[in-house]
Design an enzyme around this catalytic site. Structure first.
Site, mmCIF file in Angstrom:
data_model
loop_
_atom_site.group_PDB
_atom_site.id
_atom_site.type_symbol
_atom_site.label_atom_id
_atom_site.label_comp_id
_atom_site.label_asym_id
_atom_site.label_seq_id
_atom_site.Cartn_x
_atom_site.Cartn_y
_atom_site.Cartn_z
ATOM 1 N N GLU A 49 31.325 85.776 60.452
ATOM 2 C CA GLU A 49 30.869 86.564 59.311
ATOM 3 C C GLU A 49 29.375 86.305 59.213
ATOM 4 O O GLU A 49 28.935 85.234 58.790
ATOM 5 C CB GLU A 49 31.612 86.134 58.035
ATOM 6 N N CYS A 83 24.764 87.927 52.013
ATOM 7 C CA CYS A 83 24.768 88.677 53.269
ATOM 8 C C CYS A 83 25.158 90.128 53.078
ATOM 9 O O CYS A 83 24.735 90.999 53.848
ATOM 10 C CB CYS A 83 25.698 88.010 54.280
#
Length: 279
Positions: A49, A83
């Site tokens: 991720e 993010c």
């Protein structure tokens, strides 16, 4: 167990040791590449991720002001240190100046405040090193011809690593500030011509973690969202994050999904058994 380390040797060992079957990593794309390369030596599975440079598409209708307010707010929470935050704001070219003014006004009103205050949206970045990194992006953007509709400086506070919420204008989608993950309270406003152009710009990124579409016509917004090559999309402020919702990215934003059934399946292996008929 939680194992901490002052360097990268522990993580490097996990990614190369043959006793480890899978590595799940959350962090930068650059480090993710190294994890994947190291894991390849023992053909272990990886879940990554990684970074993002997600786009927020504000449609050219009566909800533009609402969209810009939401885009400003959602792009700088946690001082932009997320993010999946939508840090590229795509505005209709015919209303670009109006959209920039709306974004700048909201960012300026939010400011950078004490993170212990429940009313604060944008607090400090994590360290002096990260503050300097963000300032480096801003300096290079300015040197390349960008201007700041608001922000661009350190916030005036006694202590802490605070930066003013910043809106960068005057650049294209090919600029460093529009392509690289800054991880600070910095948004970039980009103009688009029509829906197809907005989709093209949003997808023109090495990343594909998240995105957003905001407009008065829900069917139109959904149609645009379905064309985005990204793992999650929020439509008109819809919150996609939840324990039952698979989360992960396309392209250099990662491999695999966490949470939901898909997240559990990342940690499983399938074995097939056979016995003779009639046994």
């Amino acid at each position: 167990n939680v194992l901490t380390s002052s360097d990268h040797q522990l993580g490097a060992l996990l990614s190369t040791d043959p006793r480890v079957d899978l590595v799940s990593f959350t962090g930068s794309t650059a480090t993710g590449r190294r994890v994947m390369a190291s894991a390849a030596e023992t053909l272990k599975r990886v879940f990554l991720e990684l970074g993002g440079k997600s786009a927020f598409i504000a449609l050219d209708d009566e909800k533009l002001a609402e969209a810009c307010g939401f885009a400003a707010f959602s792009g700088i929470v946690h001082a932009g240190q997320g993010c999946a935050l939508t840090t590229r704001v795509l505005l209709p070219r015919s209303r670009y100046d109006e959209g920039v003014d709306l974004l700048a006004a909201t960012l300026s009103s939010l400011g950078a405040g004490d993170p212990t205050d429940p009313g604060t949206v944008c607090g400090p970045v994590i360290s002096a090193r990260q503050r300097d990194r963000v300032e480096g992006f801003l300096t290079r953007a300015k040197d390349a011809g960008a201007t700041f509709a608001t922000g661009g400086r350190r916030a005036d506070r006694d202590k802490g690593f605070f930066l003013e919420p910043t809106l960068v204008v005057g650049v294209g989608n090919d600029a460093e500030i529009a392509r690289e993950e800054v991880f600070g309270p910095v948004l970039v406003a980009l103009p688009y011509d029509d829906d197809a152009d907005a989709v093209r710009i949003a997808n023109d990124s090495p990343y594909g973690l998240s995105g957003a579409v905001y407009g008065a016509d829900l069917q139109r917004a959904q149609g645009i969202a379905e064309q985005l090559r990204t793992g999650t999309v929020g439509i008109n402020g819809g919150l996609w994050y939840g324990a039952d919702v698979p989360f992960g990215g396309f392209k250099q934003s990662g491999i695999g999904r966490e949470m939901g059934v898909a997240g559990f399946e990342e940690y499983t292996e399938i074995t097939s058994y056979a016995v003779p008929a009639g046994s």
